[in-house]
Design an enzyme around this catalytic site. Structure first.
Site, mmCIF file in Angstrom:
data_model
loop_
_atom_site.group_PDB
_atom_site.id
_atom_site.type_symbol
_atom_site.label_atom_id
_atom_site.label_comp_id
_atom_site.label_asym_id
_atom_site.label_seq_id
_atom_site.Cartn_x
_atom_site.Cartn_y
_atom_site.Cartn_z
ATOM 1 N N GLY B 9 0.825 -1.214 0.000
ATOM 2 C CA GLY B 9 0.000 0.000 0.000
ATOM 3 C C GLY B 9 0.853 1.256 0.000
ATOM 4 O O GLY B 9 0.462 2.290 0.542
ATOM 5 N N SER B 11 1.441 3.352 -2.214
ATOM 6 C CA SER B 11 0.913 4.500 -2.943
ATOM 7 C C SER B 11 -0.301 5.120 -2.246
ATOM 8 O O SER B 11 -0.829 6.126 -2.698
ATOM 9 C CB SER B 11 0.553 4.101 -4.377
ATOM 10 O OG SER B 11 -0.484 3.136 -4.348
ATOM 11 N N GLY B 12 -0.739 4.538 -1.148
ATOM 12 C CA GLY B 12 -1.835 5.130 -0.368
ATOM 13 C C GLY B 12 -1.320 6.287 0.478
ATOM 14 O O GLY B 12 -0.121 6.586 0.469
ATOM 15 N N THR B 14 -1.191 6.736 3.917
ATOM 16 C CA THR B 14 -0.282 6.309 4.986
ATOM 17 C C THR B 14 0.995 5.754 4.379
ATOM 18 O O THR B 14 2.104 6.067 4.837
ATOM 19 C CB THR B 14 -0.968 5.257 5.884
ATOM 20 O OG1 THR B 14 -2.090 5.879 6.541
ATOM 21 C CG2 THR B 14 -0.026 4.717 6.937
ATOM 22 N N GLY B 15 0.843 4.945 3.325
ATOM 23 C CA GLY B 15 2.001 4.356 2.659
ATOM 24 C C GLY B 15 2.967 5.413 2.145
ATOM 25 O O GLY B 15 4.189 5.305 2.328
ATOM 26 N N LYS B 41 0.436 2.030 -12.759
ATOM 27 C CA LYS B 41 -0.280 3.241 -12.316
ATOM 28 C C LYS B 41 0.709 4.376 -12.007
ATOM 29 O O LYS B 41 1.807 4.125 -11.503
ATOM 30 C CB LYS B 41 -1.105 2.936 -11.064
ATOM 31 C CG LYS B 41 -2.468 2.308 -11.381
ATOM 32 C CD LYS B 41 -3.211 1.877 -10.133
ATOM 33 C CE LYS B 41 -3.612 3.047 -9.247
ATOM 34 N NZ LYS B 41 -4.436 2.594 -8.093
ATOM 35 N N LYS B 124 -9.009 -5.618 12.180
ATOM 36 C CA LYS B 124 -7.569 -5.569 12.476
ATOM 37 C C LYS B 124 -7.230 -6.570 13.589
ATOM 38 O O LYS B 124 -6.205 -7.246 13.537
ATOM 39 C CB LYS B 124 -7.153 -4.151 12.878
ATOM 40 C CG LYS B 124 -7.223 -3.139 11.723
ATOM 41 C CD LYS B 124 -6.880 -1.730 12.174
ATOM 42 C CE LYS B 124 -7.165 -0.692 11.106
ATOM 43 N NZ LYS B 124 -6.240 -0.717 9.966
#
Lengths: 326, 326
Positions: B9, B11-12, B14-15, B41, B124
């Site tokens: 993740g 590219s998110g 948080t990432g 992408k 989680k």
């Protein structure tokens, strides 16, 4: 000034050990929170004869009743029967309302992670989550596997009187060490743990010694001079047994599913070990109380062999024997 | 020798913060574990342009594929989208098999206890339980509530460009303080946390400052000179909203249920606070890194007012705007 400790399930095996431990320590006032219908039972009258206050406490009653029952209780210890774990939810809420300073929800089992390994453990987790949502100060006190569950039948029959756990199958290859504790030491540990700031809002594992199932068998052979059979049970077989049971906390679950789940957890997965406990966030008795002198497994087994070991779950065993006759 | 960190993740939001923080720290080799279909992408190609290895990783593929994708990864950080939490279960098993030395399962939320307060949090927990059953070394890194979610619309429209959270309702009486963190600081904290032995097998809360919803509104009024409306929402109303949603991780849950559960948790229950975090067993950034200089909320809000705040979730906001037009 003595600290007032309320104990739920004081007449059970763990409860009795705790009562004895707190008595021995001397600095606690003990209140046995007792089902109103059970107050006249011999086990409870025996507590009363020792000067312990028997206070009616009905978990199925109103919040108001529970808060009243907990008046003056500073530390609340629940050693409730396995089948009734979820009844602690209203109890915890009442403890919060009554200003209890520390709650020990009913743990008192070996180290087992949450999430599907053991139904009993997962019932406890529901209670722990509720306690944490309340922000109620707590200690989760786990105790390993009892010495008293490690008595093996001998061909001579000498140990029959003390066999509590008739399931003598050895899980996996029998070489996984597991944390063992003498039931009688649980209360001695508890008296230390509940008076210790370092254990507040913590998981604690107290245990005496590490033994694997094969080491235990070999030890019985050595001290008795008799030869024992070794019957092994695999994870696959145990899982089959588990799958054949439901998720209700009924007699089959209690007598078949949960025991099989225990065998996988401590006997094959190796959950009931101090290193794994520490990974899970536990502190252990070995770091906390290096001076504590626990009863030795070798001494206990010799007591058993000598015919001098105190009996455990006598009532339960009698009921079980009666059931088997039918 | 640089430590190799695999990020899922990347590219998110948080990432990206984590990638930036690890870059800034300089002592990590970063691998972006990327869905094979997403490698081309722009966001991922931008990572590649910075010299980051893009490695195909398909969570729905075989265990063998996942173990291969994790070869050489010493620290694995999952910043997977909210809806896909449970896809981390095979990932964690593969991390164990691949010898990953520390796994950060996708936490990155405010402090919330498990057990029915938040569906997202409970997903989680299922992953955390699986990680702990594996005995995989882990750190659960929670981050409070983002500054970027605290931008208020102003009558002048000056802040509209930066409004990420259109729900401006004030939970409860608006006086419950909550731990806030600048999204851009998460990676800076992460770079410290993952290289720190004290955080191994621990829950960690990193946060910058404590603010209540009313303090935030008053602050916007002060720095803008504009007057803001205050719309309050009660626990009862929020619970009604929650009850109207199901338990599937669908769009309604994501856009309605989980936000309402957040409002109750940090806004009414007061879960997202360092003292409660410590009670739950967390260590916090304030004890761990007293020298760390977090971005100030006052500076961030001024940036927003000056039209200079970086945009967050641009793509998501564009999609949302498009949805609204239909």
């Amino acid at each position: 000034m003595k600290t007032t400790v309320g104990i739920l399930g004081a007449s059970g095996e763990t409860g009795q050990s705790i009562v004895n431990g707190l008595f021995e320590a001397g600095n606690f006032k003990i209140i046995a929170l007792t089902r109103p219908s059970s107050i006249s039972k011999p086990a409870n009258q025996a507590l009363a004869a020792r000067g312990i206050e028997l206070r009616p406490c009905d978990l199925s009653s109103t919040q108001e009743h529970l808060v009243n029952a907990l008046q003056g209780v500073e530390i609340l210890i629940s050693a409730i029967v396995a089948t009734e774990q979820l009844a602690q939810i209203p109890l915890a809420s009442a403890a919060k309302a009554a200003g209890v300073k520390r709650f020990l929800p009913c743990a008192f089992v070996p180290v087992i992670p949450a999430g599907g390994i053991s139904l009993l453990r997962d019932h406890k987790e529901i209670v722990y989550n509720h306690v944490k949502q309340l922000g109620l100060p707590y200690t989760i006190l786990d105790v390993g596997w009892w010495y008293q569950l490690c008595v093996r039948k001998l061909p001579s029959g000498r140990t029959d009187y003390a066999v509590l756990n008739p399931d003598e199958r050895i899980p996996g290859d029998g070489n996984v060490p597991s944390a063992l504790t003498d039931l009688r030491d649980i209360g001695r540990y508890a008296a230390k743990v509940i008076a210790d700031d370092r254990t507040l809002n913590k998981n604690v594992l107290v245990y005496n010694e590490m033994w694997s199932p094969l080491q235990i068998v070999e030890h019985w052979e050595k001290i008795s001079g008799e030869k024992l059979e070794r019957t092994f049970v695999s994870e696959t077989e145990l899982k089959k047994t588990i799958e054949s049971c439901g998720d209700d906390m009924d007699m089959q679950t209690l007598m078949v599913k949960i025991p099989a789940q225990y065998l996988i957890s401590w006997g094959i997965r190796g959950d009931n070990q101090p290193e794994y406990a520490k990974y899970l966030g536990y502190v252990t008795s070995k770091e906390l109380y290096p001076q504590f002198e626990p009863r030795k497994f070798e001494d206990y087994t010799q007591e058993v062999l000598d015919g001098k070991a105190p009996q455990v779950y006598e009532e339960l065993k009698a009921k079980f024997a009666e059931m088997m006759k039918k």
